[in-house]
Design an enzyme around this catalytic site. Structure first.
Site, short mmCIF file in Angstrom:
data_model
loop_
_atom_site.label_atom_id
_atom_site.label_comp_id
_atom_site.label_asym_id
_atom_site.label_seq_id
_atom_site.Cartn_x
_atom_site.Cartn_y
_atom_site.Cartn_z
N ARG A 53 -112.10 -56.63 24.50
CA ARG A 53 -110.75 -57.04 24.12
C ARG A 53 -110.20 -55.99 23.15
O ARG A 53 -110.90 -55.05 22.79
CB ARG A 53 -110.69 -58.47 23.54
CG ARG A 53 -111.89 -59.01 22.83
CD ARG A 53 -112.19 -58.38 21.50
NE ARG A 53 -111.03 -58.33 20.63
CZ ARG A 53 -110.85 -57.49 19.66
NH1 ARG A 53 -111.76 -56.55 19.41
NH2 ARG A 53 -109.77 -57.49 18.92
N ALA A 55 -106.26 -53.97 22.54
CA ALA A 55 -105.39 -53.30 23.51
C ALA A 55 -105.97 -52.00 24.10
O ALA A 55 -106.05 -51.85 25.32
CB ALA A 55 -104.03 -53.07 22.86
N ARG A 90 -104.82 -59.95 31.62
CA ARG A 90 -104.21 -60.32 30.33
C ARG A 90 -102.79 -59.75 30.31
O ARG A 90 -102.57 -58.60 30.70
CB ARG A 90 -105.04 -59.77 29.16
CG ARG A 90 -106.43 -60.42 29.11
CD ARG A 90 -107.11 -60.25 27.78
NE ARG A 90 -106.45 -60.99 26.72
CZ ARG A 90 -106.73 -60.83 25.42
NH1 ARG A 90 -107.63 -59.94 25.06
NH2 ARG A 90 -106.10 -61.54 24.51
N GLN A 203 -111.41 -63.26 15.55
CA GLN A 203 -111.78 -61.84 15.68
C GLN A 203 -112.01 -61.20 14.30
O GLN A 203 -112.73 -60.23 14.19
CB GLN A 203 -110.66 -61.07 16.40
CG GLN A 203 -110.55 -61.36 17.89
CD GLN A 203 -109.51 -62.42 18.18
OE1 GLN A 203 -109.28 -63.32 17.37
NE2 GLN A 203 -108.88 -62.34 19.33
N ASP A 244 -100.51 -54.78 19.99
CA ASP A 244 -100.81 -54.89 21.42
C ASP A 244 -99.68 -54.33 22.26
O ASP A 244 -99.88 -53.94 23.41
CB ASP A 244 -101.11 -56.34 21.79
CG ASP A 244 -102.42 -56.76 21.19
OD1 ASP A 244 -102.43 -57.11 19.99
OD2 ASP A 244 -103.45 -56.68 21.88
N ASN A 254 -98.46 -58.42 18.02
CA ASN A 254 -99.88 -58.35 17.66
C ASN A 254 -100.42 -59.78 17.58
O ASN A 254 -99.68 -60.76 17.81
CB ASN A 254 -100.05 -57.61 16.32
CG ASN A 254 -101.50 -57.23 16.05
OD1 ASN A 254 -102.16 -56.65 16.92
ND2 ASN A 254 -102.02 -57.58 14.89
N LYS A 255 -101.68 -59.89 17.26
CA LYS A 255 -102.37 -61.18 17.24
C LYS A 255 -101.58 -62.24 16.46
O LYS A 255 -101.00 -61.95 15.42
CB LYS A 255 -103.75 -60.97 16.61
CG LYS A 255 -104.64 -62.19 16.55
CD LYS A 255 -104.84 -62.86 17.87
CE LYS A 255 -105.32 -61.94 18.98
NZ LYS A 255 -105.33 -62.59 20.31
O1 MRU Z 1 -106.76 -60.98 21.86
P1 MRU Z 1 -107.33 -59.67 21.41
O2 MRU Z 1 -108.59 -59.81 20.62
O3 MRU Z 1 -107.45 -58.68 22.55
O4 MRU Z 1 -106.22 -59.13 20.43
C1 MRU Z 1 -106.39 -57.89 19.79
C2 MRU Z 1 -105.40 -57.62 18.75
O5 MRU Z 1 -104.46 -58.33 18.54
C3 MRU Z 1 -105.56 -56.35 18.04
O6 MRU Z 1 -105.14 -56.46 16.74
C4 MRU Z 1 -104.76 -55.35 18.85
O7 MRU Z 1 -105.30 -55.13 20.11
C5 MRU Z 1 -104.48 -54.09 18.26
S1 MRU Z 1 -105.83 -53.19 17.79
C6 MRU Z 1 -106.37 -52.03 18.60
#
Ligand code: MRU
Length: 366
Positions: A53, A55, A90, A203, A244, A254-255
């Site tokens: 996981r 991005a 995704r 995470q 992302d 982002n998350k």
């Molecule tokens: O759902 P995920 O774990 O794939 O989400 C990841 C994130 O939100 C990261 O902060 C994001 O990919 C940017 S970091 C390289």
């Protein structure tokens, strides 16, 4: 980065020279296990179930997924099917679409007998490029960290707050938001990281805490609601997260929970930086409202996993039986709340002009 003295990337070719190996991130921090992927279905499952996981790593895994497809059938039809299968895993991280587009055009540029070799060469190049971009982000981010230290009245610990996992586990190596943290630590800067746990999949508490610990970077996990309080009490010098998808105008997806941290940072006059490689910029859209937000299984909210005293990992329910739960995986932080974007090409204002200043070749493409 290193795990107990051994250097790892997050994805690599197995000894047979064609299948893939990944670190199964679903098992961290309790178990460090390598998983082998031998066909496109396994690659797609690894992305969908979040064994891999983050991005940039999602893009790299999809690139190798196309290699596995090409080995079986490198015809245009099979490649198009593989592309669609991987793209559906995704929806939010734009690196996935970017990597698949790159792979498709590189493979189709070759005659049928050369397509497998072309696919593997392109996937390896995508991975190497990701490592180089993240390293550059680390260097530019480190300059911002130094600026932040320089602006303070007295020396002391640099307290950084981050959300989700934007470390080396989310990329091929180095990470995005954590790359400058590692570089600062390695340069002897006294850096400490507040790690948002990042419910529902944690995470932060499972992955960020694990990788910072492996590298020896001081850190403290906090419940997601704690950041605002710490900011009000002068315990955070800067925030830095990954992305992302970043729009051409600098809105950042982002998350889930990133937006609330950006609001709190703005209210407290604390810099809020977002680190991203160019492959995370979606030049086709201006507004964050156009970004598809992934909705995941509500079980990730109603349940949690953790290790028992006997070492076994259990999945336990934390809500009343039958409770409805909503699980939005990402949110959008408007550009106005982002102090600076930290890219592999340098840093810029989170705006169309800022981004075009760093990537002028995009002016003519618009
Ligand atoms: O759902 P995920 O774990 O794939 O989400 C990841 C994130 O939100 C990261 O902060 C994001 O990919 C940017 S970091 C390289």
């Amino acid at each position: 980065m290193k795990v107990d003295g051994t250097h790892y990337r997050t994805i690599w070719l197995a000894e047979d020279g064609w299948s893939l190996e990944i670190i199964d991130q679903r098992l961290l921090p309790h178990e460090f296990a390598i998983q082998r992927l031998t066909n496109i279905g396994e690659a797609a499952d690894a992305i969908r179930t979040m064994a891999v996981r983050g991005a940039p790593l999602i893009g790299a895994a999809a690139a190798y997924g196309m290699c596995l497809q090409a080995r079986v059938d490198a015809s245009d039809d099979a490649l198009r099917e593989g592309y669609a299968q991987l793209l559906a895993t995704r929806p939010t991280a734009v690196n996935l679409r970017w990597a698949l587009d790159e792979m498709l055009s590189a493979i189709r540029a070759s005659v049928i007998n050369d397509r497998v070799a072309a696919a593997y060469a392109k996937a390896a190049a995508i991975c190497d490029e990701d490592v180089a971009m993240c390293e550059a982000i680390g260097r530019y981010g480190l300059d911002l960290f130094r600026e932040c230290i320089g602006g303070r009245a007295e020396d002391g610990t640099l307290n950084v707050l981050t959300h989700c996992n934007a470390g080396w586990l989310a990329t091929v190596d180095w990470g995005t938001a954590l790359a400058p943290v590692y570089m600062a630590h390695d340069a002897g800067i006294d850096v400490h990281v507040w790690v948002d746990e990042t419910r529902p999949r944690n995470q932060g508490s499972s992955l960020t805490a694990w990788e910072l610990g492996k590298h020896g970077v001081p850190h403290t996990v906090i419940a997601d609601n704690t950041g605002g309080h710490l900011m009000q009490h002068g315990a955070v010098d800067l925030c830095i997260t990954g992305a992302d998808r970043t729009t051409a105008s600098g809105d950042v997806c982002n998350k889930i929970g990133t937006y609330l941290k950006a609001l709190a940072a703005a209210d407290n006059g604390i810099p809020f930086y977002v680190a991203l490689p160019r492959t995370t910029i979606d030049w086709t859209i201006d507004s964050g409202e156009s970004i598809p937000i992934e909705k995941r299984d509500s079980g990730e909210v109603t349940h949690m996993s953790g290790r028992e005293g006997d070492g076994s990992v259990k999945w336990i329910q934390v809500t009343p039986d039958g409770t409805k739960a909503a699980n939005y995986a990402f949110d959008v932080t408007p550009a106005r709340l982002v102090t600076r974007l930290v890219t592999d090409q340098g840093t810029c204002a989170a705006s169309k002009d800022g981004l075009l200043g760093l990537f002028p070749e995009r002016r003519s493409q618009k």
